[in-house]
Design an enzyme around this catalytic site. Structure first.
Site, PDB file in Angstrom:
ATOM      1  CG  ASP A 261      -1.987  -0.971   1.257  1.00  0.00           C
ATOM      2  OD1 ASP A 261      -2.043  -1.810   0.346  1.00  0.00           O
ATOM      3  OD2 ASP A 261      -2.812  -0.927   2.195  1.00  0.00           O
TER       4      ASP A 261
ATOM      5  CB  SER B 161       9.355   1.422   4.441  1.00  0.00           C
ATOM      6  OG  SER B 161       7.958   1.358   4.655  1.00  0.00           O
TER       7      SER B 161
ATOM      8  CG  HIS C  94       1.666  -8.690   0.260  1.00  0.00           C
ATOM      9  ND1 HIS C  94       0.725  -9.617   0.657  1.00  0.00           N
ATOM     10  CD2 HIS C  94       1.671  -7.732   1.225  1.00  0.00           C
ATOM     11  CE1 HIS C  94       0.192  -9.234   1.807  1.00  0.00           C
ATOM     12  NE2 HIS C  94       0.753  -8.085   2.162  1.00  0.00           N
TER      13      HIS C  94
END
Length: 259
Positions: A87, A227, A143
């Protein structure tokens, strides 16, 4: 210190060893628990998506690294699609030209600087890249964006500066010195690299799945704090992006396609 200033410090803290140590100790301690609800309100976190009720988190870090309810992110199953690994917000994207410098918040970085070696970066020349920034409000797990086999995984750097709009203005070459973990996949579309850049504290990238097999949409780790993820794709003339720069994306959303 007000809560507002405290949260800002979490986002903007540099990678100084003492500061990093203090941050890790505090955020992992139950002492930080009273800050969870204010943190959630301040960053407008969607608590309905969380796998657990907010009162069950015992520290600010456990809340920050929260998992989502199963089914909250739908993975595009098209065999030719590239999906977002996180996201986040697209902070740059495009074709990688020969000798290109990546301009990121008033700094430039060559491909070899990010990979730490010109030979390691060579497969991605003339390929495609996406820079994905995760704000404190985002879900912080990453992911796999495509099926494949892990052919290499290595770490670079020993200092992490904050990877946000303010932090990228500090230091000489933040990406060149930040701690980052690089995973390279061999896929049916060629090589793909997932560069996970740690922020706020040293070694804030946590790998949870050490399998050599990558499954599209599978959770394989998280960031302890703020991040950035950079995707690099080897050159394939039939690849087309499906999103635009500055778009907000979610895990599993199709961001590109091989036609």
């Amino acid at each position: 210190m007000t809560k507002r200033k405290l949260f800002k410090a979490f986002v903007e803290l540099t990678g100084h060893p003492l500061s990093s140590s203090l941050l890790k100790t505090f955020t992992r301690s139950s002492i930080s628990r009273p800050l969870i609800r204010p943190f959630s309100r301040y960053y407008q976190i969607n608590e309905q998506e969380m796998a657990r009720p907010i009162h069950t988190y015992d520290s600010l870090q456990s809340f920050f690294t929260r998992e989502l309810k199963q089914g909250c992110r739908v993975i595009d199953e098209s065999p030719n699609s590239l999906v977002s690994p996180v996201d986040g917000i697209v902070n740059g994207m495009g074709t990688i030209t020969n000798g290109q410098e990546f301009y990121i918040k008033n700094h430039t970085y060559r491909l070899a600087e990010i990979f730490g070696d010109a030979k390691l970066s060579k497969p991605y020349e003339n390929g495609f890249y996406y820079i994905l920034y995760l704000s404190p409000s985002h879900y912080h797990h990453f992911h796999y964006p495509l099926d494949g086999k892990i052919v290499s995984r290595y770490a670079l750097g020993n200092v992490s500066y904050p990877v946000n709009d303010l932090g990228l203005r500090y230091g000489d070459t933040p990406f060149a010195s930040n701690y980052r973990l690089i995973s390279e996949l061999k896929t049916k579309f060629g090589k793909l690299a997932i560069v996970k850049v740690g922020a706020l504290n040293v070694n804030s990238v946590q790998i949870q799945n050490a399998s050599r097999i990558a499954v599209k949409g599978q959770d394989f780790g998280h960031f302890s704090f703020g991040s950035t993820v950079i995707l690099f794709l080897a050159h394939r003339p039939n690849f087309q992006p499906l999103i635009q720069n500055r778009a907000e994306v979610k895990v599993g959303e199709s961001i590109g396609m091989w036609f």
